[in-house]
Design a protein around this motif. Structure first.
Motif, PDB file in Angstrom:
ATOM      1  N   GLY A  93      -5.195   6.284   0.861  1.00 54.04           N
ATOM      2  CA  GLY A  93      -3.804   5.839   0.809  1.00 54.04           C
ATOM      3  C   GLY A  93      -3.363   5.290   2.151  1.00 54.04           C
ATOM      4  N   VAL A  94      -2.278   4.481   2.114  1.00 51.91           N
ATOM      5  CA  VAL A  94      -1.777   3.838   3.340  1.00 51.91           C
ATOM      6  C   VAL A  94      -0.252   3.998   3.395  1.00 51.91           C
ATOM      7  N   HIS A  95       0.261   4.202   4.614  1.00 57.16           N
ATOM      8  CA  HIS A  95       1.712   4.247   4.782  1.00 57.16           C
ATOM      9  C   HIS A  95       2.137   3.211   5.818  1.00 57.16           C
ATOM     10  N   LEU A  96       3.419   2.979   5.899  1.00 54.50           N
ATOM     11  CA  LEU A  96       3.965   2.060   6.901  1.00 54.50           C
ATOM     12  C   LEU A  96       5.416   2.438   7.159  1.00 54.50           C
ATOM     13  N   GLY A  97       5.870   2.098   8.352  1.00 53.63           N
ATOM     14  CA  GLY A  97       7.267   2.323   8.721  1.00 53.63           C
ATOM     15  C   GLY A  97       7.954   0.988   8.877  1.00 53.63           C
ATOM     16  N   VAL A  98       9.192   0.893   8.373  1.00 53.47           N
ATOM     17  CA  VAL A  98       9.934  -0.372   8.472  1.00 53.47           C
ATOM     18  C   VAL A  98      11.375  -0.039   8.859  1.00 53.47           C
ATOM     19  N   GLY A  99      11.978  -0.909   9.678  1.00 51.25           N
ATOM     20  CA  GLY A  99      13.365  -0.701  10.091  1.00 51.25           C
ATOM     21  C   GLY A  99      14.281  -0.679   8.872  1.00 51.25           C
ATOM     22  N   GLU A 100      15.278   0.213   8.923  1.00 49.45           N
ATOM     23  CA  GLU A 100      16.187   0.358   7.783  1.00 49.45           C
ATOM     24  C   GLU A 100      16.910  -0.962   7.497  1.00 49.45           C
ATOM     25  N   SER A 101      17.151  -1.760   8.539  1.00 49.83           N
ATOM     26  CA  SER A 101      17.892  -3.011   8.338  1.00 49.83           C
ATOM     27  C   SER A 101      16.991  -4.154   7.866  1.00 49.83           C
ATOM     28  N   ASN A 102      15.681  -3.952   7.863  1.00 48.44           N
ATOM     29  CA  ASN A 102      14.766  -5.018   7.423  1.00 48.44           C
ATOM     30  C   ASN A 102      14.598  -4.950   5.905  1.00 48.44           C
ATOM     31  N   VAL A 103      15.675  -5.300   5.204  1.00 50.51           N
ATOM     32  CA  VAL A 103      15.674  -5.149   3.740  1.00 50.51           C
ATOM     33  C   VAL A 103      14.724  -6.134   3.062  1.00 50.51           C
ATOM     34  N   ARG A 104      14.479  -7.266   3.711  1.00 50.88           N
ATOM     35  CA  ARG A 104      13.559  -8.240   3.118  1.00 50.88           C
ATOM     36  C   ARG A 104      12.146  -7.649   3.044  1.00 50.88           C
ATOM     37  N   ALA A 105      11.682  -7.093   4.157  1.00 56.00           N
ATOM     38  CA  ALA A 105      10.338  -6.507   4.142  1.00 56.00           C
ATOM     39  C   ALA A 105      10.286  -5.334   3.161  1.00 56.00           C
ATOM     40  N   GLN A 106      11.374  -4.563   3.083  1.00 52.43           N
ATOM     41  CA  GLN A 106      11.380  -3.434   2.137  1.00 52.43           C
ATOM     42  C   GLN A 106      11.220  -3.933   0.700  1.00 52.43           C
ATOM     43  N   GLY A 107      11.889  -5.038   0.372  1.00 47.32           N
ATOM     44  CA  GLY A 107      11.746  -5.618  -0.972  1.00 47.32           C
ATOM     45  C   GLY A 107      10.314  -6.064  -1.233  1.00 47.32           C
ATOM     46  N   PHE A 108       9.704  -6.654  -0.211  1.00 46.76           N
ATOM     47  CA  PHE A 108       8.301  -7.097  -0.299  1.00 46.76           C
ATOM     48  C   PHE A 108       7.395  -5.902  -0.574  1.00 46.76           C
ATOM     49  N   TYR A 109       7.554  -4.829   0.175  1.00 42.61           N
ATOM     50  CA  TYR A 109       6.681  -3.656  -0.020  1.00 42.61           C
ATOM     51  C   TYR A 109       6.881  -3.046  -1.410  1.00 42.61           C
ATOM     52  N   ARG A 110       8.131  -2.922  -1.844  1.00 47.84           N
ATOM     53  CA  ARG A 110       8.385  -2.361  -3.186  1.00 47.84           C
ATOM     54  C   ARG A 110       7.729  -3.254  -4.237  1.00 47.84           C
ATOM     55  N   HIS A 111       7.857  -4.561  -4.066  1.00 46.68           N
ATOM     56  CA  HIS A 111       7.275  -5.505  -5.021  1.00 46.68           C
ATOM     57  C   HIS A 111       5.754  -5.335  -5.096  1.00 46.68           C
ATOM     58  N   LEU A 112       5.141  -4.968  -3.966  1.00 45.95           N
ATOM     59  CA  LEU A 112       3.680  -4.783  -3.935  1.00 45.95           C
ATOM     60  C   LEU A 112       3.269  -3.383  -4.406  1.00 45.95           C
ATOM     61  N   GLY A 113       4.227  -2.559  -4.793  1.00 48.49           N
ATOM     62  CA  GLY A 113       3.894  -1.252  -5.367  1.00 48.49           C
ATOM     63  C   GLY A 113       4.053  -0.071  -4.441  1.00 48.49           C
ATOM     64  N   PHE A 114       4.486  -0.321  -3.202  1.00 49.66           N
ATOM     65  CA  PHE A 114       4.744   0.802  -2.288  1.00 49.66           C
ATOM     66  C   PHE A 114       5.980   1.567  -2.754  1.00 49.66           C
ATOM     67  N   GLN A 115       5.966   2.873  -2.482  1.00 54.74           N
ATOM     68  CA  GLN A 115       7.128   3.692  -2.812  1.00 54.74           C
ATOM     69  C   GLN A 115       7.670   4.332  -1.552  1.00 54.74           C
ATOM     70  N   GLU A 116       8.999   4.448  -1.516  1.00 50.13           N
ATOM     71  CA  GLU A 116       9.630   5.090  -0.364  1.00 50.13           C
ATOM     72  C   GLU A 116       9.246   6.567  -0.348  1.00 50.13           C
ATOM     73  N   VAL A 117       8.751   7.051   0.785  1.00 56.33           N
ATOM     74  CA  VAL A 117       8.362   8.460   0.860  1.00 56.33           C
ATOM     75  C   VAL A 117       9.203   9.230   1.879  1.00 56.33           C
ATOM     76  N   ARG A 118       9.938   8.537   2.732  1.00 59.71           N
ATOM     77  CA  ARG A 118      10.792   9.216   3.718  1.00 59.71           C
ATOM     78  C   ARG A 118      11.831   8.231   4.223  1.00 59.71           C
ATOM     79  N   ARG A 119      13.023   8.757   4.533  1.00 61.19           N
ATOM     80  CA  ARG A 119      14.059   7.925   5.144  1.00 61.19           C
ATOM     81  C   ARG A 119      14.675   8.712   6.280  1.00 61.19           C
ATOM     82  N   ALA A 120      14.629   8.165   7.479  1.00 59.11           N
ATOM     83  CA  ALA A 120      15.250   8.796   8.641  1.00 59.11           C
ATOM     84  C   ALA A 120      16.250   7.783   9.191  1.00 59.11           C
ATOM     85  N   PRO A 121      17.191   8.204  10.055  1.00 60.50           N
ATOM     86  CA  PRO A 121      18.145   7.225  10.589  1.00 60.50           C
ATOM     87  C   PRO A 121      17.404   6.041  11.229  1.00 60.50           C
ATOM     88  N   GLY A 122      17.627   4.847  10.698  1.00 59.12           N
ATOM     89  CA  GLY A 122      17.042   3.635  11.276  1.00 59.12           C
ATOM     90  C   GLY A 122      15.676   3.253  10.736  1.00 59.12           C
TER      91      GLY A 122
END
Ligand code: ACO
Length: 203
Positions: free
Chosen positions: A166-195
């Motif tokens: 398995g693979v994980h990645l961290g992305v800035g909370e404000s980078n919503v475009r990249a978050q949409g890309f990762y979700r579209h590729l099948g990644f799931q959110e596993v943690r949310r911290a401030p920022g």
């Protein structure tokens, strides 16, 4: 008009530049940093040096310019240990630890210098299912044409071939475009911290 190929050591300057030019939640961070190399020292250089078989770039066929990269580490815990021994010590001699500057008053350069002296370790409950991690950045001229997906597919295939579960990645909370890309590729959110948001994908 783009070729996807393994990264080479001669790509280092391009990787550092792309890292800076996409370093503000996916936007150009050149104006934010006094030292144009400091972001690359954290988010690009270590991967090319210590996990080169999981580094791939996108090269423009006509100009030969490198326009994007994906960089991975198959075993994050081992990678962090290697960097502690072989990567951070030299940089710590160049960039002083801004410990005497209150956190809220630190410049962007000082925030990265603090990371160089105190790199966070990925939490064990993330590493157990998702031991690898990655970074991906494309310059604006290469975005939006399926090349991010192609880079990800290449890296994920290489990780699978190496037996990584398995693979994980961290992305800035404000980078919503990249978050949409990762979700579209099948990644799931596993943690949310401030920022910051952490995503995971079983391989
Ligand atoms: N929401 C939903 N779907 C999306 C989104 C979105 N925001 N963005 C892309 N997609 C979809 C596309 O429609 C496409 O779908 P399809 O293949 O099913 O037709 C698929 O995702 C692949 O899109 P690409 O065109 O390959 O995406 P792109 O080449 O733009 O790469 C990336 C995406 C890597 C985020 C790129 O835009 C980029 O480098 N941005 C700037 C830097 C950045 O933010 N990097 C991430 C930092 S975080 C980290 O590295 C861990």
């Amino acid at each position: 008009m783009f070729t996807l190929r393994p990264a080479r050591d001669t790509d280092r300057a391009a990787l550092y530049r792309i890292c800076l030019e996409t370093g503000a939640s996916g936007e150009d961070a050149t104006h934010l940093y006094a030292d144009p190399l400091i972001l690359g020292h954290v988010y690009a250089g270590p991967y090319l040096t210590h996990a080169p078989q999981f580094a791939f770039v996108l090269e423009h066929q006509d100009s030969g310019d490198v326009m994007g990269y994906v960089l991975g580490a198959p075993d994050t815990a081992a990678f962090e240990t290697t960097l502690e021994r072989e990567w951070w010590p030299a940089l710590r001699g160049v960039y002083p630890d801004p410990l005497d500057v209150p956190r809220a008053d630190r410049t962007p350069d000082q925030r990265i210098a603090h990371l160089i002296h105190h790199p966070p370790r990925a939490p064990q409950d993330i590493l157990d299912p998702y031991p690898a991690h990655l970074h991906i950045d494309l310059l604006p001229g290469a975005q939006g044409g399926g090349r991010g997906r192609a880079l990800m597919t290449t890296l994920l295939d290489a990780l699978r071939a190496a037996g990584v579960p398995g693979v994980h990645l961290g992305v800035g909370e404000s980078n919503v475009r990249a978050q949409g890309f990762y979700r579209h590729l099948g990644f799931q959110e596993v943690r949310r911290a401030p920022g910051a948001v952490t995503f995971g994908l079983p391989l």
